[in-house]
Scaffold this active site. Structure first.
Site, PDB file in Angstrom:
ATOM      1  N   SER A 141      -3.833  -3.756  -6.582  1.00 33.27           N
ATOM      2  CA  SER A 141      -4.332  -2.674  -7.436  1.00 33.27           C
ATOM      3  C   SER A 141      -5.380  -3.222  -8.393  1.00 33.27           C
ATOM      4  CB  SER A 141      -3.181  -2.077  -8.251  1.00 33.27           C
ATOM      5  OG  SER A 141      -3.688  -1.258  -9.282  1.00 33.27           O
ATOM      6  N   TYR A 154       4.499  -2.093 -12.757  1.00 27.71           N
ATOM      7  CA  TYR A 154       3.736  -1.997 -11.503  1.00 27.71           C
ATOM      8  C   TYR A 154       2.589  -3.012 -11.493  1.00 27.71           C
ATOM      9  CZ  TYR A 154       0.409   0.173  -8.201  1.00 27.71           C
ATOM     10  OH  TYR A 154      -0.477   0.415  -7.190  1.00 27.71           O
TER      11      TYR A 154
HETATM   12  N1  LIG Z   1      -2.814   5.831  -4.669  1.00 33.54           N
HETATM   13  C1  LIG Z   1      -3.559   5.059  -5.452  1.00 33.54           C
HETATM   14  O1  LIG Z   1      -4.367   5.525  -6.274  1.00 33.54           O
HETATM   15  C2  LIG Z   1      -3.453   3.556  -5.333  1.00 33.54           C
HETATM   16  C3  LIG Z   1      -4.289   2.756  -6.122  1.00 33.54           C
HETATM   17  C4  LIG Z   1      -4.201   1.369  -6.029  1.00 33.54           C
HETATM   18  C5  LIG Z   1      -3.310   0.802  -5.146  1.00 33.54           C
HETATM   19  N2  LIG Z   1      -2.495   1.603  -4.384  1.00 33.54           N
HETATM   20  C6  LIG Z   1      -1.574   0.970  -3.468  1.00 33.54           C
HETATM   21  O2  LIG Z   1      -1.751   1.533  -2.176  1.00 33.54           O
HETATM   22  C7  LIG Z   1      -0.510   1.477  -1.459  1.00 33.54           C
HETATM   23  C8  LIG Z   1      -0.156   2.833  -0.873  1.00 33.54           C
HETATM   24  O3  LIG Z   1      -0.106   3.814  -1.900  1.00 33.54           O
HETATM   25  P1  LIG Z   1      -0.053   5.393  -1.582  1.00 33.54           P
HETATM   26  O4  LIG Z   1      -0.828   6.065  -2.645  1.00 33.54           O
HETATM   27  O5  LIG Z   1      -0.377   5.639  -0.143  1.00 33.54           O
HETATM   28  O6  LIG Z   1       1.493   5.693  -1.896  1.00 33.54           O
HETATM   29  P2  LIG Z   1       2.669   6.345  -1.020  1.00 33.54           P
HETATM   30  O7  LIG Z   1       2.164   7.446  -0.150  1.00 33.54           O
HETATM   31  O8  LIG Z   1       3.755   6.645  -1.997  1.00 33.54           O
HETATM   32  O9  LIG Z   1       3.091   5.143  -0.090  1.00 33.54           O
HETATM   33  C9  LIG Z   1       4.124   4.238  -0.402  1.00 33.54           C
HETATM   34  C10 LIG Z   1       4.741   3.796   0.908  1.00 33.54           C
HETATM   35  O10 LIG Z   1       5.745   2.821   0.624  1.00 33.54           O
HETATM   36  C11 LIG Z   1       6.880   3.118   1.417  1.00 33.54           C
HETATM   37  N3  LIG Z   1       8.089   2.651   0.761  1.00 33.54           N
HETATM   38  C12 LIG Z   1       8.555   2.978  -0.470  1.00 33.54           C
HETATM   39  N4  LIG Z   1       9.727   2.378  -0.706  1.00 33.54           N
HETATM   40  C13 LIG Z   1      10.018   1.654   0.415  1.00 33.54           C
HETATM   41  C14 LIG Z   1      11.110   0.803   0.798  1.00 33.54           C
HETATM   42  N5  LIG Z   1      12.139   0.560  -0.046  1.00 33.54           N
HETATM   43  N6  LIG Z   1      11.090   0.235   2.020  1.00 33.54           N
HETATM   44  C15 LIG Z   1      10.064   0.469   2.872  1.00 33.54           C
HETATM   45  N7  LIG Z   1       8.996   1.248   2.565  1.00 33.54           N
HETATM   46  C16 LIG Z   1       8.992   1.831   1.350  1.00 33.54           C
HETATM   47  C17 LIG Z   1       6.885   4.639   1.534  1.00 33.54           C
HETATM   48  O11 LIG Z   1       7.530   5.024   2.751  1.00 33.54           O
HETATM   49  P3  LIG Z   1       8.993   5.644   2.854  1.00 33.54           P
HETATM   50  O12 LIG Z   1       9.158   6.600   1.718  1.00 33.54           O
HETATM   51  O13 LIG Z   1       9.001   6.268   4.224  1.00 33.54           O
HETATM   52  O14 LIG Z   1       9.907   4.469   2.782  1.00 33.54           O
HETATM   53  C18 LIG Z   1       5.391   4.934   1.669  1.00 33.54           C
HETATM   54  O15 LIG Z   1       5.012   4.873   3.018  1.00 33.54           O
HETATM   55  C19 LIG Z   1       0.511   0.911  -2.452  1.00 33.54           C
HETATM   56  O16 LIG Z   1       0.632  -0.481  -2.275  1.00 33.54           O
HETATM   57  C20 LIG Z   1      -0.109   1.196  -3.806  1.00 33.54           C
HETATM   58  O17 LIG Z   1       0.361   0.319  -4.796  1.00 33.54           O
HETATM   59  C21 LIG Z   1      -2.551   2.964  -4.459  1.00 33.54           C
END
Ligand SMILES: NC(=O)c1ccc[n+]([C@@H]2O[C@H](COP(=O)([O-])OP(=O)(O)OC[C@H]3O[C@@H](n4cnc5c(N)ncnc54)[C@H](OP(=O)(O)O)[C@@H]3O)[C@@H](O)[C@H]2O)c1
Length: 249
Positions: A141, A154
């Site tokens: 991030s 986080y």
């Molecule tokens: N969105 C943003 O603005 C942003 C910005 C910077 C970085 N990021 C990073 O990008 C990545 C994806 O973010 P996103 O926005 O796509 O969020 P998201 O849709 O909430 O994705 C999170 C994923 O993690 C999985 N997960 C959660 N707990 C888990 C567990 N205990 N075991 C296995 N899988 C688990 C969830 O799948 P299940 O619920 O099916 O387990 C989901 O597929 C993350 O690393 C986040 O930190 C996002």
């Protein structure tokens, strides 16, 4: 190198590929030719991602369970015969001032964002070394480079991941493994940013601070991951890529 199919014959694991950005990364790697193991806890979401990809399979796993790591790696090798690419994308988030952070949130977030990435990578490394051109891409991030209010647990868990990125790069570069991180700013279609987008006035307060004058998209993240996973990035190792439209420039 054919730039469209530069991952032909490769096999990848994408964690959190049941989610917004992870699903787009899985699709991009598949479009570049890789077979993909989609990992997450929600089977319905995982099967929906897999059904649109040419060579993909879903492995249901809670990655905070140490036993799941070997199973994810072994299933990939059983199904595709190899493992070349690991994308550590699964993560959890919490919002609120550090002074109010709970031990429960701390343990939950560190267990996934840091500890699970550490031990899944450890389980995957023998196969990535055997690949001869192993690639690890950690989804971090921008909060590790320019911190922001309300995300201490986080951001610090992702800072630990950045440090691991460099350590693994150092320890396994000579094995042919390349380890890099992508550090996005707010991703407009990333579900994890929903609370931030609801809380902030993006147009008024955020866009003027970003030289590119827009938020990131999941496609932006997937494009950089696909590049880092391929032969064109062979001399990039231990790099933290700020995918922020120039915010931290
Ligand atoms: N969105 C943003 O603005 C942003 C910005 C910077 C970085 N990021 C990073 O990008 C990545 C994806 O973010 P996103 O926005 O796509 O969020 P998201 O849709 O909430 O994705 C999170 C994923 O993690 C999985 N997960 C959660 N707990 C888990 C567990 N205990 N075991 C296995 N899988 C688990 C969830 O799948 P299940 O619920 O099916 O387990 C989901 O597929 C993350 O690393 C986040 O930190 C996002």
């Amino acid at each position: 190198m054919d730039s469209i199919t530069h991952l032909d014959g490769k096999a990848a694991i994408v964690t959190g590929a049941t989610g917004g950005i992870g699903a787009v990364i899985a699709r991009a790697l598949a479009e570049a030719g890789a077979a993909v193991t989609v990992v997450g806890r929600r089977s319905e979401a995982g099967e929906a991602v897999v059904k649109d990809l040419p060579r993909a399979s879903f492995v249901a796993a809670d990655l905070t369970d140490r036993d799941s790591h070997r199973r994810v790696v072994d299933t990939t090798i059983d199904r595709f015969g190899r493992l070349d690419i690991l994308v550590n994308n699964a993560a959890a988030h919490t919002s609120g001032p550090a002074i109010q952070g709970t031990e429960e949130d701390f343990d939950r977030i560190v267990a996934l964002n840091y500890k699970a990435a550490f031990f899944l990578t450890q389980a995957a490394l023998p196969a990535l070394i055997a690949s001869g051109a192993g690639r690890i891409v950690n989804i971090s991030s921008i909060g590790t480079i320019k911190t922001f209010w309300g995300a201490a647990i986080y951001n610090s868990s992702k800072a630990a991941l950045d440090n691991l990125t460099r350590t693994w790069a150092l320890e396994h570069g000579a094995d042919g493994v390349r380890v890099n991180a992508v550090n996005p700013g707010i991703v407009i279609d990333g579900p994890m940013s929903a609370p931030v987008q609801a809380f902030l006035d993006i147009e008024r307060d955020v866009l003027p601070t970003i030289p590119a004058r827009r938020l990131a998209t999941a496609a932006d993240v997937a494009a950089v991951v696909t590049f880092l996973a391929g032969p064109g990035a062979d001399y990039l190792n231990g790099v933290i890529v700020p995918l922020d439209g120039g915010l931290t420039a």
